[in-house]
Write an enzyme that holds these catalytic residues in place. Structure first.
Site, PDB file in Angstrom:
ATOM      1  N   CYS A 258      30.890  17.880  -7.878  1.00  0.00           N
ATOM      2  CA  CYS A 258      31.325  18.669  -9.019  1.00  0.00           C
ATOM      3  C   CYS A 258      30.861  20.094  -8.720  1.00  0.00           C
ATOM      4  O   CYS A 258      29.660  20.331  -8.566  1.00  0.00           O
ATOM      5  CB  CYS A 258      30.682  18.156 -10.305  1.00  0.00           C
ATOM      6  SG  CYS A 258      30.841  19.352 -11.639  1.00  0.00           S
TER       7      CYS A 258
ATOM      8  N   LYS B 188      11.439 -10.833  10.675  1.00  0.00           N
ATOM      9  CA  LYS B 188      11.993 -10.460   9.365  1.00  0.00           C
ATOM     10  C   LYS B 188      13.122 -11.412   8.974  1.00  0.00           C
ATOM     11  O   LYS B 188      14.013 -11.695   9.785  1.00  0.00           O
ATOM     12  CB  LYS B 188      12.540  -9.025   9.425  1.00  0.00           C
ATOM     13  CG  LYS B 188      11.501  -8.001   9.811  1.00  0.00           C
ATOM     14  CD  LYS B 188      10.757  -7.504   8.601  1.00  0.00           C
ATOM     15  CE  LYS B 188      11.546  -6.426   7.968  1.00  0.00           C
ATOM     16  NZ  LYS B 188      10.837  -5.332   7.420  1.00  0.00           N
TER      17      LYS B 188
ATOM     18  N   ASP C 131       5.661  -8.193   1.104  1.00  0.00           N
ATOM     19  CA  ASP C 131       6.386  -6.935   1.008  1.00  0.00           C
ATOM     20  C   ASP C 131       5.806  -6.092  -0.132  1.00  0.00           C
ATOM     21  O   ASP C 131       6.392  -5.950  -1.186  1.00  0.00           O
ATOM     22  CB  ASP C 131       7.871  -7.238   0.761  1.00  0.00           C
ATOM     23  CG  ASP C 131       8.724  -6.014   0.964  1.00  0.00           C
ATOM     24  OD1 ASP C 131       8.212  -5.012   1.505  1.00  0.00           O
ATOM     25  OD2 ASP C 131       9.901  -6.046   0.568  1.00  0.00           O
TER      26      ASP C 131
ATOM     27  N   CYS D 225      31.375  16.844 -16.981  1.00  0.00           N
ATOM     28  CA  CYS D 225      31.817  18.125 -17.537  1.00  0.00           C
ATOM     29  C   CYS D 225      33.317  18.380 -17.370  1.00  0.00           C
ATOM     30  O   CYS D 225      33.815  19.426 -17.779  1.00  0.00           O
ATOM     31  CB  CYS D 225      31.006  19.272 -16.930  1.00  0.00           C
ATOM     32  SG  CYS D 225      31.375  19.530 -15.186  1.00  0.00           S
TER      33      CYS D 225
ATOM     34  N   LYS E 118       4.787 -12.720   5.506  1.00  0.00           N
ATOM     35  CA  LYS E 118       4.750 -11.254   5.560  1.00  0.00           C
ATOM     36  C   LYS E 118       5.044 -10.756   4.147  1.00  0.00           C
ATOM     37  O   LYS E 118       6.151 -10.920   3.637  1.00  0.00           O
ATOM     38  CB  LYS E 118       5.786 -10.714   6.540  1.00  0.00           C
ATOM     39  CG  LYS E 118       5.719  -9.205   6.665  1.00  0.00           C
ATOM     40  CD  LYS E 118       6.556  -8.721   7.826  1.00  0.00           C
ATOM     41  CE  LYS E 118       6.402  -7.238   8.093  1.00  0.00           C
ATOM     42  NZ  LYS E 118       6.243  -6.364   6.965  1.00  0.00           N
TER      43      LYS E 118
ATOM     44  N   CYS F 162      27.143  22.076 -15.393  1.00  0.00           N
ATOM     45  CA  CYS F 162      27.250  20.623 -15.507  1.00  0.00           C
ATOM     46  C   CYS F 162      25.853  20.051 -15.818  1.00  0.00           C
ATOM     47  O   CYS F 162      24.910  20.267 -15.058  1.00  0.00           O
ATOM     48  CB  CYS F 162      27.798  20.086 -14.191  1.00  0.00           C
ATOM     49  SG  CYS F 162      27.952  18.313 -14.119  1.00  0.00           S
TER      50      CYS F 162
ATOM     51  N   TYR G 102      -6.409 -10.059   6.827  1.00  0.00           N
ATOM     52  CA  TYR G 102      -6.948  -9.543   8.083  1.00  0.00           C
ATOM     53  C   TYR G 102      -8.389  -9.106   7.863  1.00  0.00           C
ATOM     54  O   TYR G 102      -8.660  -8.251   7.017  1.00  0.00           O
ATOM     55  CB  TYR G 102      -6.084  -8.349   8.496  1.00  0.00           C
ATOM     56  CG  TYR G 102      -6.321  -7.785   9.878  1.00  0.00           C
ATOM     57  CD1 TYR G 102      -6.894  -8.546  10.892  1.00  0.00           C
ATOM     58  CD2 TYR G 102      -5.938  -6.478  10.173  1.00  0.00           C
ATOM     59  CE1 TYR G 102      -7.081  -8.009  12.156  1.00  0.00           C
ATOM     60  CE2 TYR G 102      -6.113  -5.928  11.428  1.00  0.00           C
ATOM     61  CZ  TYR G 102      -6.689  -6.699  12.414  1.00  0.00           C
ATOM     62  OH  TYR G 102      -6.867  -6.160  13.656  1.00  0.00           O
TER      63      TYR G 102
ATOM     64  N   CYS H 295      35.043  15.590 -12.932  1.00  0.00           N
ATOM     65  CA  CYS H 295      33.640  15.251 -13.150  1.00  0.00           C
ATOM     66  C   CYS H 295      33.482  14.487 -14.462  1.00  0.00           C
ATOM     67  O   CYS H 295      33.929  14.967 -15.507  1.00  0.00           O
ATOM     68  CB  CYS H 295      32.789  16.518 -13.181  1.00  0.00           C
ATOM     69  SG  CYS H 295      31.077  16.188 -13.622  1.00  0.00           S
TER      70      CYS H 295
ATOM     71  N   GLU I 270       1.917 -16.893   9.158  1.00  0.00           N
ATOM     72  CA  GLU I 270       1.641 -16.600   7.745  1.00  0.00           C
ATOM     73  C   GLU I 270       2.773 -15.780   7.131  1.00  0.00           C
ATOM     74  O   GLU I 270       3.658 -15.306   7.837  1.00  0.00           O
ATOM     75  CB  GLU I 270       0.299 -15.874   7.601  1.00  0.00           C
ATOM     76  CG  GLU I 270       0.163 -14.669   8.481  1.00  0.00           C
ATOM     77  CD  GLU I 270      -1.294 -14.220   8.610  1.00  0.00           C
ATOM     78  OE1 GLU I 270      -1.625 -13.229   7.964  1.00  0.00           O
ATOM     79  OE2 GLU I 270      -2.071 -14.843   9.358  1.00  0.00           O
TER      80      GLU I 270
HETATM   81  S1  IVH Z   1      -1.447  -8.014   9.840  1.00  0.00           S
HETATM   82  C1  IVH Z   1      -2.594  -5.061  13.201  1.00  0.00           C
HETATM   83  N1  IVH Z   1      -0.440  -9.776   8.204  1.00  0.00           N
HETATM   84  O1  IVH Z   1       3.147  -5.536   7.401  1.00  0.00           O
HETATM   85  C2  IVH Z   1      -1.852  -5.933  12.266  1.00  0.00           C
HETATM   86  N2  IVH Z   1       0.338  -7.533   8.021  1.00  0.00           N
HETATM   87  O2  IVH Z   1       4.221  -3.813   9.826  1.00  0.00           O
HETATM   88  C3  IVH Z   1      -2.214  -5.721  10.877  1.00  0.00           C
HETATM   89  N3  IVH Z   1       1.957  -7.188   6.225  1.00  0.00           N
HETATM   90  O3  IVH Z   1       1.195  -2.659   7.468  1.00  0.00           O
HETATM   91  C4  IVH Z   1      -1.306  -6.283   9.898  1.00  0.00           C
HETATM   92  N4  IVH Z   1       1.990  -9.252   5.497  1.00  0.00           N
HETATM   93  O4  IVH Z   1       1.273  -3.957   5.301  1.00  0.00           O
HETATM   94  C5  IVH Z   1      -0.421  -8.479   8.588  1.00  0.00           C
HETATM   95  N5  IVH Z   1       0.311 -11.449   6.791  1.00  0.00           N
HETATM   96  C6  IVH Z   1       0.329 -10.168   7.169  1.00  0.00           C
HETATM   97  C7  IVH Z   1       1.137  -9.214   6.541  1.00  0.00           C
HETATM   98  C8  IVH Z   1       1.122  -7.882   7.009  1.00  0.00           C
HETATM   99  C9  IVH Z   1       2.466  -8.037   5.329  1.00  0.00           C
HETATM  100  C10 IVH Z   1       2.329  -5.754   6.289  1.00  0.00           C
HETATM  101  C11 IVH Z   1       1.185  -4.817   6.406  1.00  0.00           C
HETATM  102  C12 IVH Z   1       1.422  -4.011   7.650  1.00  0.00           C
HETATM  103  C13 IVH Z   1       2.855  -4.288   7.932  1.00  0.00           C
HETATM  104  C14 IVH Z   1       3.055  -4.349   9.420  1.00  0.00           C
END
Ligand code: IVH
Length: 702
Positions: A423, A311, A115, A408, A113, A429, A225, A405, A111
């Site tokens: 500075c 990542k 941000d 100033c 991740k 300043c 989750y 600077c 899935e």
């Molecule tokens: S599962 C025990 N699923 O990434 C695992 N986390 O470093 C619980 N995050 O704090 C997290 N997308 O804020 C999970 N599809 C996803 C996610 C996700 C982003 C974030 C979450 C977590 C951090 C983990």
């Protein structure tokens, strides 16, 4: 239908339309019709206050009431995921899972991740009862009122859809790219500091004390989750699909796979495709799908063994360097900034990048007109990572660092061993003066929360304040220029007057002596006990203080040597600020912890364990070795063992971090225990300055 039934009917209908609009993206009535129903409900509710329901769709607009967040213990700690950055790491994880499961077949759910910032939502009988931030993973802030304003988070689940009596669902709160860009454009026009990235903007927003502001910021959320004692199935993927049928917006593009190759394919596909998503993502999360297998794999101290994050690599763009400008920060540090042709990079338009310092410019041998490669790191602050020498124009001139600077005109200095130019005109300043005042009023310093950076800026421009001592001469009529702001003016003046009670060690910190952070201020104050003694201390005496080295000592001497500072300190003294330790601090004793049994656990930054033991005793408490029902709280440092954590959790014993503990024994500060970006409008301490996002999650440079 009577009015009560009509209210119930309208609430239900509006929840459904909300869901269709914000979760499914498929509205089936017009905005106008929606507003019409909403107005009808608002009118009816106004006539029937006895039918108040915190989950009514009318309350999504939030309120201006100031809410101080309460800290709530998470039922299940919120852990983070281990990160990987390449295919080999993913393969290693996959193998470790296979070994952990003794060769048993397993499925992996892939899935996005997201941000943003994580949130934990609790539902009881289909109703949202609580929304809590991650906080330190064990405790978070109760931000329910703010969460209720986020339209795609259901307040009430679909009736009869089979949800469990009680469960928790976790996910990410995000600010969509479009909203983020619009918000920053508005802030730029209003000359307000910009948010560095959507995550900081979402975080600053969710932690705002004003839920109406949150409602206006159009936050989005994806849930990924599900936790609870009775979940629909053994499959993570299946559970989330079911949660979607209850009304939740779940993680996009979830896919169950079996082989490593399928995982790589998923990663490669989304590495490009994610650019079309409305929100920021920074990787892929891989989870073993079966909950039974998850339990058997278990956790390390920090993260689950059954899941991992991959990542994405930072994106890179190439653009032309047109000019270098220079920013003077609060400490006088001068930061060069690259001004470039606008280029699209990882979701936003980039025009500026930090160049850090003179060495950085020299290392790249930067010339005006160069084509430079720009990347956004984890923080999404663009930085220059390379130069395309082949495209350098023949007559290009090397970038030459300034020697005066820009604010100033004072000649810049570069201290030995430091990369930055400064500075040195710290008392004359403008950005330094304003920075020093902002530092002085900050929560951890004098805690004058009736003033904010914008007000300081305004007073400075109006000539009301030129230094920190001037604050204490401000009168209601000075502020109250137009005559109709008397109440807020009085609040400001009262807030300033109240700060005269702030303890001596925070006064030392608040002065903003370069390199004297909170800890060194405390050490100095404790050692010298009075401002007089500190002011007159010699280099040698200063260096006798444990934790104070040559750099700090020199800086303290230089500060008190400057007649402008001497005058300021004298004036502060005459206005009645605390210029010495309190009696209690001198004898070191109090009964603030009387009757309390305290367990110390983990690793600490500010004092050793033995020092904490001594402090507990000095303040009348008892230090005990193991956690029991009688433990009052745990003084918890980093890396507290998981078994202790679990035990504390089970017995409902609160965890107190070291800052909060010190505040508890020392005074009246409200501790800031949140470790994600703090809420808006909190001045960042002067010592922390770097050309990066500050504690407000805001970037002063861009
Ligand atoms: S599962 C025990 N699923 O990434 C695992 N986390 O470093 C619980 N995050 O704090 C997290 N997308 O804020 C999970 N599809 C996803 C996610 C996700 C982003 C974030 C979450 C977590 C951090 C983990």
């Amino acid at each position: 239908m009577n009015e009560k039934d009509r209210i119930l009917y309208l609430r239900k209908t509006l929840h459904e339309h909300n869901y269709k609009y914000y979760v499914l993206n498929q509205p089936d009535i017009s905005d106008q019709e929606f507003d019409f129903l909403m107005h009808e409900l608002q009118d009816l509710e106004a006539r029937h206050p006895e039918l108040y329901d915190a989950n009514s769709p009318t309350l999504r607009v939030g309120s201006d009431l100031n809410q101080n967040f309460t800290q709530v213990a998470h039922k299940y700690p919120m852990l983070s995921l281990a990160n990987t950055y390449n295919e080999q790491d993913v393969a290693d994880w996959y193998d470790s899972v296979r070994r952990g499961l003794d060769g048993e077949d397993f499925e992996v759910c892939c899935e996005m991740k997201y941000d943003g910032l994580s949130i934990s939502l609790t539902y009881v009988d289909g109703k949202l009862v609580r929304g809590v931030t991650r906080g330190d993973g064990v405790h978070g802030d109760d931000v329910t009122a703010n969460v209720r304003t986020i339209r795609c988070i259901p307040l009430v689940l679909k009736e009869g859809s089979g949800y469990p009596h009680e469960f928790e669902i976790r996910g990410e709160i995000l600010m969509p790219w479009k909203v983020f860009e619009r918000l920053n454009a508005e802030r730029e026009a209003a000359e307000e500091p910009l948010f560095a990235n959507p995550r900081n903007a979402a975080s600053g927003t969710l932690k705002s004390q004003n839920s109406r502001l949150v409602a206006s910021r159009q936050l989005d959320s994806y849930l990924y989750y599900l936790l609870g004692d009775t979940l629909p199935s053994d499959g993570h993927y299946e559970n989330l699909q079911t949660a979607a049928s209850w009304g939740f917006k779940i993680s996009q593009g979830m896919k169950k796979v079996k082989t490593l190759q399928e995982i790589y394919d998923y990663i490669n596909y989304w590495d490009t495709e994610r650019k079309n998503l409305p929100v920021a993502t920074d990787g892929i999360v891989l989870k073993v799908n079966s909950l039974r297998q998850q339990r058997s794999l278990g956790y390390t101290a920090k993260s689950p063994r059954w899941a991992i994050a991959y990542k994405f690599k930072a994106e890179r763009a190439c653009t032309r360097l047109n000019e270098v400008s220079y920013q003077v920060g609060r400490t006088g540090a001068v930061t060069p900034v690259a001004n470039m042709d606008a280029v699209q990079l990882a979701g936003t338009v980039v025009k500026r990048a930090t160049l850090n310092n003179e060495d950085f410019i020299r290392n790249f041998d930067l010339h005006i007109g160069d084509y430079v490669y720009v990347e956004k790191g984890g923080e999404i602050i663009p930085k220059i990572v390379g130069v395309d020498i082949d495209r350098r124009p023949e007559d290009a001139q090397p970038v030459k660092f300034i020697d005066k600077c820009p604010e100033c005109g004072t000649p810049l200095v570069r201290y030995e061993g430091e990369a930055a130019h400064y500075c040195p005109n710290d008392t004359g300043c403008p950005p330094q003066i304003k920075g020093r005042i902002e530092h002085f009023i900050a929560r951890r310093a004098m805690n004058i929360d009736s003033l904010g950076p914008e007000t300081v800026d305004e007073y400075y421009r109006r000539g009301l304040v030129h230094n920190i001592a001037d604050l204490y001469t401000i009168k209601v009529q000075d502020i109250n220029g137009s005559g109709n702001r008397e109440r807020s003016a009085r609040k400001i003046v009262d807030g300033i007057a109240a700060s005269k009670q702030v303890p001596f060690e925070r006064v030392v910190f608040a002065l903003g002596i370069r390199f004297v952070g909170e800890t060194s201020a405390r050490l100095l104050a404790r050692h010298f006990k009075t401002m007089d003694a500190l002011q007159n201390a010699s280099m040698q005496q200063l260096m006798e203080v444990e934790g104070v080295g040559e750099v700090i000592a020199k800086s303290v001497i230089a500060y008190f040597h400057n007649p402008v500072n001497q005058d300021i300190v004298e004036r502060l003294r005459s206005y009645g600020l605390q210029m010495q330790l309190s009696e209690e601090q001198i004898t070191g004793a109090s009964d603030k912890l009387a009757g309390k049994s305290i367990v110390i656990s983990g690793v600490f930054a500010k004092h050793s364990r033995d020092e904490y033991k001594a402090l507990i005793e000095q303040h009348g408490g008892k230090n005990v070795g193991s956690i029991s029902g009688k433990t009052s709280f745990i003084l918890a440092g980093d890396n507290m063992g998981p078994s202790k954590l679990q035990k504390a959790e089970k017995l409902g014993i609160p965890l107190v971090n070291e800052d909060d503990f010190l505040d508890m024994i020392e005074g009246d500060v409200v501790a800031d225990t949140e470790n994600e970006a703090a809420a808006e409008d909190v001045a960042a301490p002067i010592q922390e300055e770097k050309p990066r996002a500050d504690a407000n999650g805001q970037l002063s440079l861009f």
